[in-house]
Design an enzyme around this catalytic site. Sequence first.
Site, mmCIF file in Angstrom:
data_model
loop_
_atom_site.group_PDB
_atom_site.id
_atom_site.type_symbol
_atom_site.label_atom_id
_atom_site.label_comp_id
_atom_site.label_asym_id
_atom_site.label_seq_id
_atom_site.Cartn_x
_atom_site.Cartn_y
_atom_site.Cartn_z
ATOM 1 N N HIS A 124 -7.989 -0.637 -4.971
ATOM 2 C CA HIS A 124 -7.898 0.757 -5.414
ATOM 3 C C HIS A 124 -8.298 0.884 -6.885
ATOM 4 O O HIS A 124 -7.959 0.038 -7.709
ATOM 5 C CB HIS A 124 -6.527 1.380 -5.137
ATOM 6 C CG HIS A 124 -5.340 0.739 -5.800
ATOM 7 N ND1 HIS A 124 -4.852 1.183 -7.010
ATOM 8 C CD2 HIS A 124 -4.529 -0.276 -5.421
ATOM 9 C CE1 HIS A 124 -3.782 0.470 -7.334
ATOM 10 N NE2 HIS A 124 -3.570 -0.435 -6.394
ATOM 11 N N ASP A 140 -7.680 3.730 -8.618
ATOM 12 C CA ASP A 140 -6.770 4.622 -9.355
ATOM 13 C C ASP A 140 -5.649 3.803 -9.980
ATOM 14 O O ASP A 140 -5.382 2.668 -9.566
ATOM 15 C CB ASP A 140 -6.189 5.716 -8.437
ATOM 16 C CG ASP A 140 -5.287 5.181 -7.343
ATOM 17 O OD1 ASP A 140 -5.581 4.095 -6.781
ATOM 18 O OD2 ASP A 140 -4.265 5.825 -7.031
ATOM 19 N N ASP A 144 -3.257 -3.955 -11.722
ATOM 20 C CA ASP A 144 -2.977 -3.053 -10.585
ATOM 21 C C ASP A 144 -3.872 -1.827 -10.666
ATOM 22 O O ASP A 144 -3.487 -0.823 -11.217
ATOM 23 C CB ASP A 144 -1.492 -2.673 -10.600
ATOM 24 C CG ASP A 144 -1.062 -1.878 -9.376
ATOM 25 O OD1 ASP A 144 -1.834 -1.791 -8.419
ATOM 26 O OD2 ASP A 144 0.056 -1.330 -9.402
ATOM 27 N N GLU A 164 -4.198 5.234 -3.931
ATOM 28 C CA GLU A 164 -3.151 4.297 -3.534
ATOM 29 C C GLU A 164 -1.853 4.596 -4.263
ATOM 30 O O GLU A 164 -0.775 4.581 -3.677
ATOM 31 C CB GLU A 164 -3.596 2.854 -3.815
ATOM 32 C CG GLU A 164 -2.799 1.806 -3.047
ATOM 33 C CD GLU A 164 -1.467 1.447 -3.679
ATOM 34 O OE1 GLU A 164 -0.595 0.937 -2.965
ATOM 35 O OE2 GLU A 164 -1.264 1.698 -4.890
ATOM 36 N N GLU A 165 -1.968 4.903 -5.553
ATOM 37 C CA GLU A 165 -0.756 5.106 -6.352
ATOM 38 C C GLU A 165 -0.079 6.452 -6.052
ATOM 39 O O GLU A 165 0.989 6.734 -6.606
ATOM 40 C CB GLU A 165 -1.073 4.987 -7.848
ATOM 41 C CG GLU A 165 -1.619 3.624 -8.268
ATOM 42 C CD GLU A 165 -0.613 2.468 -8.158
ATOM 43 O OE1 GLU A 165 0.482 2.649 -7.594
ATOM 44 O OE2 GLU A 165 -0.959 1.377 -8.635
ATOM 45 N N ASP A 212 -4.157 -7.265 -4.442
ATOM 46 C CA ASP A 212 -3.420 -6.183 -5.100
ATOM 47 C C ASP A 212 -1.953 -6.594 -5.198
ATOM 48 O O ASP A 212 -1.054 -5.801 -5.000
ATOM 49 C CB ASP A 212 -3.588 -4.878 -4.294
ATOM 50 C CG ASP A 212 -3.000 -3.666 -5.008
ATOM 51 O OD1 ASP A 212 -2.847 -3.719 -6.241
ATOM 52 O OD2 ASP A 212 -2.690 -2.675 -4.325
ATOM 53 N N HIS A 232 2.822 -0.707 -13.516
ATOM 54 C CA HIS A 232 3.467 0.623 -13.526
ATOM 55 C C HIS A 232 4.251 0.880 -14.818
ATOM 56 O O HIS A 232 4.843 1.940 -14.961
ATOM 57 C CB HIS A 232 4.414 0.836 -12.330
ATOM 58 C CG HIS A 232 3.710 0.844 -11.004
ATOM 59 N ND1 HIS A 232 4.245 1.438 -9.883
ATOM 60 C CD2 HIS A 232 2.505 0.372 -10.623
ATOM 61 C CE1 HIS A 232 3.409 1.299 -8.862
ATOM 62 N NE2 HIS A 232 2.336 0.644 -9.293
HETATM 63 N N1 BES Z 1 -0.120 -3.108 -5.904
HETATM 64 C C1 BES Z 1 1.030 -2.315 -5.644
HETATM 65 C C2 BES Z 1 1.886 -2.860 -4.520
HETATM 66 C C3 BES Z 1 2.427 -4.190 -4.834
HETATM 67 C C4 BES Z 1 3.303 -4.330 -5.887
HETATM 68 C C5 BES Z 1 2.024 -5.277 -4.113
HETATM 69 C C6 BES Z 1 3.752 -5.558 -6.233
HETATM 70 C C7 BES Z 1 2.494 -6.501 -4.437
HETATM 71 C C8 BES Z 1 3.328 -6.657 -5.537
HETATM 72 C C9 BES Z 1 0.607 -0.910 -5.306
HETATM 73 O O1 BES Z 1 -0.369 -0.430 -6.183
HETATM 74 C C10 BES Z 1 1.791 0.007 -5.438
HETATM 75 O O2 BES Z 1 2.242 0.208 -6.537
HETATM 76 N N2 BES Z 1 2.237 0.587 -4.345
HETATM 77 C C11 BES Z 1 3.209 1.610 -4.362
HETATM 78 C C12 BES Z 1 3.000 2.390 -3.110
HETATM 79 C C13 BES Z 1 3.492 3.811 -3.139
HETATM 80 C C14 BES Z 1 2.930 4.605 -4.278
HETATM 81 C C15 BES Z 1 3.199 4.471 -1.815
HETATM 82 C C16 BES Z 1 4.606 1.032 -4.405
HETATM 83 O O3 BES Z 1 4.860 -0.063 -3.871
HETATM 84 O O4 BES Z 1 5.470 1.666 -5.003
HETATM 85 MN MN MN Z 2 -1.874 -1.780 -6.456
HETATM 86 MN MN MN Z 3 0.646 0.174 -8.063
#
Ligand code: BES
Ligand code: MN
Ligand code: MN
Length: 462
Positions: free
Chosen positions: A90, A92, A123, A157-158, A184, A431
């Site tokens: 992603h 974004d 990320d 995605e975010e 990711d 984040h």
């Molecule tokens: N890359 C992350 C997910 C992730 C975090 C995978 C840590 C492995 C380790 C992804 O960008 C993310 O932040 N996903 C969100 C999804 C939500 C916004 C629907 C999450 O997990 O909060």
């Molecule tokens: Mn991610």
């Molecule tokens: Mn993320």
Amino acid sequence: MPKIANDLETFLTQHQSRIEEELFDFLRIPSVSAQPAHNADTRAAAEWVKRSLEQAGLAATIHETPGHPVVVGEWRGAGSRAPTVLVYGHYDVQPAEPLDLWTSPPFEPQVRDGRIYARGSVDDKGQLFLHIKALEAHLQTRSILPCNVVVIAEGEEEVGSENLEAFVERERKLLAANAVVISDSSMFAEGMPSILSSLRGLSYFQIDVQGPSGDLHSGMYGGAVVNPATALARIIASMHDENGHVAIEGFYDDVSPFPDKVIAGMRELPHTDAQFAREIGVTSLGGEKGFTTLEKLWTRPTCEVNGMLSGYTGDGAKTVLPAKAMAKVSCRLVPNQDPAKIARLFEAHVKKFTPDGVTVKVSYVHGGRPWRADLSGPIFDAARRALHAAFGRDPVIVGEGGSIPVVGDFQRILDAPVLLVGFGLPGENAHAPDEWMSVENFRVGTKAMAALWDEYAGKGAS
Ligand code: BES
Ligand code: MN
Ligand code: MN
């Protein structure tokens, strides 16, 4: 011992500084999908990815969605008898706020102590980009890849990937693949390449509690009127029992236990609660009784408050009985919980615990299904060899507490196994302010993913 082919290794080493300059250009684009003020930047990032795919030697197109666009790159020169792999990432990023907590500005990438500091470095721009450069290494040195490759980069995605499931359904022919590869996520520790065996899913809610039609004097009315902040606090407190289990009726009904082998594998990983607590700055850990910390994070569903708002929060005191209260609450889900079913149970629970005298509204914000891999088949074998070639050791198998909504959709709609192999590191601040990606992991990760294609085609060097 698997090895990275010389031509790929040489190309990536010789072009290292150019590649990192390009990554910095990508990181300078503030593609914050959640903030409409950045819509033009988010589109600019999609266009940047398209050009980058073309420069690598793929044919690229931008596909409109009701939200931010999807970028697709294709190289199908291996012919219809060769397998096809889909690479997802992603472009974004999360909002950068609070800005004053960044050591250097979030969209002005800076290298300090071997780390690239910028929003999106790990990320997921850095990890998406390393795949593009791995493909470029093949196409520039050999004019050919050992299999067909399709790259899909999304810009939502975010914010929950709300338009992606429909896109994958609609474009299932374009995206058809024998395997999906995603970077990711993170490695369990430095020098310890990691393959993910699971992701949690998500159901995200907003709860709005309304009391009197306006704020009231807390002396003239307090004691005789139900306080919305108190009502909301009680609703939230009702969501767990004294052992940390989620107390929403039916919440655990569809939870399918993880295989014993996976749990045993988790126990082998180097982890201590004391160190984990120290790293995050807490005096002790919490959560559900009867599970280890890694089990809690990777194999158990949760219900967590993400934010709360009510009444007076400024300086000093103001004697007021607030008219309303709001909370953002999300549940992380594990196989085979269904985000829509959890939403129904959640709403019923909130209604049941809402006292007379206030009204409540529960809004479903977004969600995604949980996912579990079976970790067998050619793409996983190839990944083990490619990671060994790049890092000099076998990968560990880890779980993950975060969510990537599209992963379950890929597996279901494309009927293809998904390999999740990430190059982040613990403490990377995804984040949060001062997000970083290790320069070393970016370089070694690129080489590993270049080696992946040779290994997948059975043409790895040794
Ligand atoms: N890359 C992350 C997910 C992730 C975090 C995978 C840590 C492995 C380790 C992804 O960008 C993310 O932040 N996903 C969100 C999804 C939500 C916004 C629907 C999450 O997990 O909060
Ligand atoms: Mn991610
Ligand atoms: Mn993320």
